[in-house]
Write an enzyme that holds these catalytic residues in place. Sequence first.
Site, PDB file in Angstrom:
ATOM      1  N   HIS A 148      -3.216   6.457   3.294  1.00 31.94           N
ATOM      2  CA  HIS A 148      -3.470   5.030   3.528  1.00 31.94           C
ATOM      3  C   HIS A 148      -4.805   4.816   4.239  1.00 31.94           C
ATOM      4  O   HIS A 148      -5.543   3.877   3.939  1.00 31.94           O
ATOM      5  CB  HIS A 148      -2.310   4.467   4.367  1.00 31.94           C
ATOM      6  N   ARG A 205       0.480   8.016   5.667  1.00 23.90           N
ATOM      7  CA  ARG A 205      -0.419   7.224   6.501  1.00 23.90           C
ATOM      8  C   ARG A 205      -1.844   7.766   6.445  1.00 23.90           C
ATOM      9  O   ARG A 205      -2.813   7.012   6.558  1.00 23.90           O
ATOM     10  CB  ARG A 205       0.100   7.143   7.945  1.00 23.90           C
ATOM     11  N   SER A 225       0.841  -1.202   0.000  1.00 20.70           N
ATOM     12  CA  SER A 225       0.000   0.000   0.000  1.00 20.70           C
ATOM     13  C   SER A 225       0.874   1.249   0.000  1.00 20.70           C
ATOM     14  O   SER A 225       0.631   2.192  -0.760  1.00 20.70           O
ATOM     15  CB  SER A 225      -0.888   0.033   1.248  1.00 20.70           C
TER      16      SER A 225
END
Lengths: 221, 221
Positions: A47, A44, A21
């Site tokens: 994500h 993040r 990812s």
Amino acid sequence: MDFGTEFKPVTVQPQEIEGLSFQMITEELGEHSFSALEYPIVQRIIHASADFELGRSLVFHPGAIEAGIHAMLQGKPIIADVRMVEAGIAKERIQRYGGEVRVHIADPDVVDEAKALGTTRAIIATRKACAQSPGGIYVIGNAPTALLELIRLVKAGAAQPGLVIGMPVGFVSAAESKDELRKLDIPYITNIGRKGGSTIVVAAVNALSLLAVRRAAGWLG
Amino acid sequence: MDFGTEFKPVTVQPQEIEGLSFQMITEELGEHSFSALEYPIVQRIIHASADFELGRSLVFHPGAIEAGIHAMLQGKPIIADVRMVEAGIAKERIQRYGGEVRVHIADPDVVDEAKALGTTRAIIATRKACAQSPGGIYVIGNAPTALLELIRLVKAGAAQPGLVIGMPVGFVSAAESKDELRKLDIPYITNIGRKGGSTIVVAAVNALSLLAVRRAAGWLG
């Protein structure tokens, strides 16, 4: 692993899923102007949202990451605006340095006072946090009124947050509250626009605590 | 209320903030083809994300809302994929009809088995939930592997969910897992694409429980 579906996943290994990812995010994001310390937080958040527009809308006060790492390694408390944020924060990396996560939105005294004053619980919870947790990391993903009250207290000299992670989501006052945060010269992580929310601020906190662990281990500059 | 900012919020009354937000969403969304029972869920998801693209990407199985209302009023359990989802669900409206929210991702037996089998905790937690909570409402905002495992168990006749709210967010297998869900003829609420997450599925559950309360009160058709 075969789920009996036409689609066969490349991997079901948690570590591999995250690594893949993160690679995809870096490739798709392409050029950007975030610093080496800011990028892990942007990554993040993308994500957690699959939203590059949101990722690109992030704005960091120049001292934000260093201030956040410092506060975490000093064991300063993290103040979450709602229970969902508290639930999502990876506690072990916070507790390791003596920190803890606090949330006041459902405290009986907060509920009573908000009712008595005819205002939001978020405002009263912010006042309580500023009185009890100076130097803490204030994490606001929901109520713009919490962020506006924090800004008011900072301007009045009644709050000195170690870091403000201010990304309330919404239609009424959310974008505007973040515009006001960006006028302050205090450590903040925020974004431009209406987007934000619990999962987004949690991603920021968890990315920051990973940076703190790396700093403590001597792996960061 | 004056926060000492250039921006002055129109209101700090919680009820007014929500009402104003919902009006703005309806105006900005404009034409759509969601039904009268589906729209409150779309609206609350846009409210939680400020993301109209995400709202428009929602897909409802024809029987989804009725099945969800029925399951809630029967007191069927709600199975959350992670603790953040559990934390965000408005419990009172669930408990009123005898329901409760369950989450197995951190159960010691789940953690141990996932480690032993070298797979995700989400997969093992899904197996446990299907064994313990037949007819429940399965809420998945994070791990695609949880949704893929649930699809596998449904196909194998080993799971009969009352409703699946399946909107895992992410880059590896998330969109694909939702594509597979849409091939099933079972009650589901999902979306097309990578977006989703804890706040999104929580918004769906909370909108659904409001519909259940209205149905119980005789306010819905």
